[in-house]
Design an enzyme around this catalytic site. Structure first.
Site, PDB file in Angstrom:
ATOM      1  N   SER A 172       0.837  -1.187   0.000  1.00  0.00           N
ATOM      2  CA  SER A 172       0.000   0.000   0.000  1.00  0.00           C
ATOM      3  C   SER A 172       0.877   1.245   0.000  1.00  0.00           C
ATOM      4  O   SER A 172       1.679   1.443   0.914  1.00  0.00           O
ATOM      5  CB  SER A 172      -0.893   0.007   1.249  1.00  0.00           C
ATOM      6  OG  SER A 172      -1.328   1.319   1.540  1.00  0.00           O
ATOM      7  N   ASP A 200       4.388  -9.479  28.441  1.00  0.00           N
ATOM      8  CA  ASP A 200       5.117 -10.552  29.133  1.00  0.00           C
ATOM      9  C   ASP A 200       6.474 -10.872  28.490  1.00  0.00           C
ATOM     10  O   ASP A 200       7.453 -11.099  29.193  1.00  0.00           O
ATOM     11  CB  ASP A 200       4.249 -11.817  29.257  1.00  0.00           C
ATOM     12  CG  ASP A 200       3.638 -12.249  27.945  1.00  0.00           C
ATOM     13  OD1 ASP A 200       3.194 -11.376  27.174  1.00  0.00           O
ATOM     14  OD2 ASP A 200       3.604 -13.455  27.673  1.00  0.00           O
ATOM     15  N   SER A 214      -8.697 -18.501  22.967  1.00  0.00           N
ATOM     16  CA  SER A 214      -9.610 -17.359  22.947  1.00  0.00           C
ATOM     17  C   SER A 214     -10.374 -17.320  21.631  1.00  0.00           C
ATOM     18  O   SER A 214     -11.224 -16.474  21.433  1.00  0.00           O
ATOM     19  CB  SER A 214      -8.836 -16.064  23.136  1.00  0.00           C
ATOM     20  OG  SER A 214      -8.005 -15.850  22.029  1.00  0.00           O
ATOM     21  N   ASN A 259      -9.262 -18.165  17.763  1.00  0.00           N
ATOM     22  CA  ASN A 259      -8.746 -18.587  16.465  1.00  0.00           C
ATOM     23  C   ASN A 259      -8.112 -19.971  16.483  1.00  0.00           C
ATOM     24  O   ASN A 259      -8.234 -20.726  15.521  1.00  0.00           O
ATOM     25  CB  ASN A 259      -7.732 -17.568  15.940  1.00  0.00           C
ATOM     26  CG  ASN A 259      -8.412 -16.279  15.499  1.00  0.00           C
ATOM     27  OD1 ASN A 259      -9.597 -16.268  15.210  1.00  0.00           O
ATOM     28  ND2 ASN A 259      -7.651 -15.201  15.445  1.00  0.00           N
ATOM     29  N   GLU A 281       4.095  -6.754  20.897  1.00  0.00           N
ATOM     30  CA  GLU A 281       3.103  -7.067  21.940  1.00  0.00           C
ATOM     31  C   GLU A 281       2.266  -5.833  22.235  1.00  0.00           C
ATOM     32  O   GLU A 281       2.736  -4.709  22.080  1.00  0.00           O
ATOM     33  CB  GLU A 281       3.810  -7.433  23.249  1.00  0.00           C
ATOM     34  CG  GLU A 281       4.492  -8.758  23.257  1.00  0.00           C
ATOM     35  CD  GLU A 281       4.981  -9.111  24.655  1.00  0.00           C
ATOM     36  OE1 GLU A 281       4.676 -10.234  25.089  1.00  0.00           O
ATOM     37  OE2 GLU A 281       5.645  -8.288  25.305  1.00  0.00           O
ATOM     38  N   LYS A 333      -3.694 -19.702  12.353  1.00  0.00           N
ATOM     39  CA  LYS A 333      -3.701 -20.831  13.284  1.00  0.00           C
ATOM     40  C   LYS A 333      -3.951 -22.201  12.629  1.00  0.00           C
ATOM     41  O   LYS A 333      -3.557 -23.216  13.178  1.00  0.00           O
ATOM     42  CB  LYS A 333      -4.744 -20.616  14.376  1.00  0.00           C
ATOM     43  CG  LYS A 333      -4.429 -19.509  15.363  1.00  0.00           C
ATOM     44  CD  LYS A 333      -3.399 -19.945  16.364  1.00  0.00           C
ATOM     45  CE  LYS A 333      -3.382 -19.144  17.648  1.00  0.00           C
ATOM     46  NZ  LYS A 333      -3.494 -17.701  17.502  1.00  0.00           N
ATOM     47  N   GLY A 377      -0.025  -6.269  27.552  1.00  0.00           N
ATOM     48  CA  GLY A 377       0.344  -7.696  27.588  1.00  0.00           C
ATOM     49  C   GLY A 377       1.810  -7.887  27.273  1.00  0.00           C
ATOM     50  O   GLY A 377       2.168  -8.620  26.359  1.00  0.00           O
ATOM     51  N   SER A 436      -1.858 -11.234  11.151  1.00  0.00           N
ATOM     52  CA  SER A 436      -2.068 -12.590  11.654  1.00  0.00           C
ATOM     53  C   SER A 436      -3.502 -13.092  11.539  1.00  0.00           C
ATOM     54  O   SER A 436      -3.733 -14.295  11.492  1.00  0.00           O
ATOM     55  CB  SER A 436      -1.605 -12.675  13.111  1.00  0.00           C
ATOM     56  OG  SER A 436      -2.323 -11.748  13.912  1.00  0.00           O
ATOM     57  N   LYS A 465      -8.515  -1.503   2.180  1.00  0.00           N
ATOM     58  CA  LYS A 465      -9.717  -2.353   2.110  1.00  0.00           C
ATOM     59  C   LYS A 465      -9.452  -3.695   2.768  1.00  0.00           C
ATOM     60  O   LYS A 465      -9.908  -4.744   2.311  1.00  0.00           O
ATOM     61  CB  LYS A 465     -10.185  -2.582   0.660  1.00  0.00           C
ATOM     62  CG  LYS A 465     -10.201  -1.348  -0.204  1.00  0.00           C
ATOM     63  CD  LYS A 465     -11.092  -0.254   0.354  1.00  0.00           C
ATOM     64  CE  LYS A 465     -10.751   1.087  -0.268  1.00  0.00           C
ATOM     65  NZ  LYS A 465     -11.088   2.209   0.634  1.00  0.00           N
TER      66      LYS A 465
HETATM   67  C1  LIG Z   1      -3.003 -16.715  18.123  1.00  0.00           C
HETATM   68  C2  LIG Z   1      -2.922 -15.407  17.481  1.00  0.00           C
HETATM   69  C3  LIG Z   1      -1.818 -14.583  17.696  1.00  0.00           C
HETATM   70  C4  LIG Z   1      -0.688 -14.954  18.621  1.00  0.00           C
HETATM   71  O1  LIG Z   1       0.050 -16.061  18.156  1.00  0.00           O
HETATM   72  P1  LIG Z   1       1.135 -16.781  19.076  1.00  0.00           P
HETATM   73  O2  LIG Z   1       1.635 -17.917  18.273  1.00  0.00           O
HETATM   74  O3  LIG Z   1       0.460 -17.215  20.344  1.00  0.00           O
HETATM   75  O4  LIG Z   1       2.178 -15.763  19.393  1.00  0.00           O
HETATM   76  C5  LIG Z   1      -1.796 -13.385  17.013  1.00  0.00           C
HETATM   77  N1  LIG Z   1      -2.781 -12.989  16.190  1.00  0.00           N
HETATM   78  C6  LIG Z   1      -3.854 -13.762  15.964  1.00  0.00           C
HETATM   79  C7  LIG Z   1      -4.897 -13.276  15.028  1.00  0.00           C
HETATM   80  C8  LIG Z   1      -3.968 -15.002  16.594  1.00  0.00           C
HETATM   81  O5  LIG Z   1      -5.032 -15.758  16.359  1.00  0.00           O
END
Ligand SMILES: *Cc1c(COP(=O)(O)O)cnc(C)c1O
Length: 316
Positions: free
Chosen positions: A27, A209, A77, A79, A203, A52, A207, A303, A272
């Site tokens: 982009s 960590d 949680s 995905n 991060e 995932k 969060g 991700s 988009k």
């Molecule tokens: C699970 C997930 C993450 C984090 O992935 P890790 O392998 O736990 O670091 C980041 N973004 C999305 C959309 C996810 O589903």
């Protein structure tokens, strides 16, 4: 190292029947705003709406037939649960998913749609690992951890492998960091293909960590963070993933929820492209100038894109 480039290449074959080779997008308006050339690896377009499925497919199809027959359990949680449900359906086996009561509605629904059996829990009061293990003990099913297993990190690394092949001359790779499966896998393959590539994890500020663990030189546990990035709410680095990330990742960058929202908005308006908050984290770090100088051709892992309507209206 338990996660190898060779294993990631083998995983890429194993997951192929279900996991897509996702596109890479660019982009001009993002590049202008960020001052780099960014290459977005669009795992928001992946089967199940996030990367995932890569780890889940690699895990399920690495089990023996005997193990598979007893089914699989996962806690997540959202995905990861959805990905395990899809991988299990693909393998023709039973999946039980332990999911937080407050998981986004869209993630609960799509997991159910994929044929998974859902058990809910209160993320601020109950321990999902304990619930998951109890179900595994009862049924003999195999527990599929969300990130802290070599098969998972290896599967997630296939996203990095594709990106490195799609854009061969990246000098930097930026990946969001929850438990670190995605970052660890992508770092291993990226460094194996180009030892000079600079890899960064991102991060949410709440969060942090990994960021804290880095300062301390050993894994640090934090309380469950309050952040809109529900995929990045892990409380401590993994045993498998932490050492890999310590060795291969140059730095951990932090982004605020406000930066995540601003980035989601820009991606949606200009590109988009709908990223979920976690999915926008790597882009948010790049857009908000968190990279050190010298990063020019930057791979940005998007991700996931599983956003429910409540989040969309918040964005608007
Ligand atoms: C699970 C997930 C993450 C984090 O992935 P890790 O392998 O736990 O670091 C980041 N973004 C999305 C959309 C996810 O589903």
């Amino acid at each position: 190292m338990p996660v190898t480039a060779e294993a990631i290449r083998a995983a890429a074959e194993r997951i192929r029947p279900v996991a897509k080779v996702t596109p890479v997008m660019t982009s001009r308006s993002f590049d202008r705003a960020a001052g780099v050339s960014a290459y977005f690896k669009c795992e928001n377009f992946q089967t199940g709406g996030a990367f995932k499925i890569r780890g889940a497919m690699n895990f399920v199809f690495s089990l023996t037939a005997e193990q598979r027959a007893k089914g699989v359990v996962a806690f997540s949680s959202g995905n990861h649960a959805q990905a395990v449900a899809i991988a299990a359906r693909e393998a023709g086996i039973q999946a039980t998913l332990v999911m937080p009561l407050d998981a986004p509605q869209a993630k609960l629904e799509s997991t159910r749609d994929a044929g998974g059996r859902i058990v809910t829990y209160d993320r601020y009061r109950e321990n999902r690992e304990v619930i998951g293990k109890a179900i595994a003990d009862e049924t003999g099913a195999t527990l599929i951890p969300p990130f802290d297993h070599e098969w998972i990190a290896t599967g997630q690394g296939t996203a990095g492998l594709e990106l490195m092949e799609q854009v061969p001359d990246l000098d930097t790779l930026v990946v969001c960091l929850g438990g670190g499966g995605l970052t660890a896998g992508c770092a291993v393959i990226a460094k194996s293909i180009n030892p000079k590539i600079r890899v960064f994890g991102v991060e949410p500020e709440a969060g942090n960590d990994y960021w804290l663990s880095r300062q301390k030189g050993e894994p640090v546990e934090i309380p469950v963070p309050q952040t809109i990035a529900d995929g990045l709410m892990t409380t401590k680095p993994g045993r498998v993933t932490f050492p890999i990330i310590q060795e291969l990742v140059e730095d951990i960058l932090l982004v605020t929820d406000a930066e995540l929202l601003a980035t989601m908005k820009l991606m949606l308006a200009r590109m988009k492209m709908l990223a979920e908050p976690s999915g926008a984290a790597a882009a948010a770090a790049v857009l908000h100038g968190k990279l050190p100088p010298g990063c020019q051709r930057v791979g940005v892992l998007v991700s996931g894109g599983n956003v429910d309507l409540a989040m969309l209206s918040r964005l608007a």
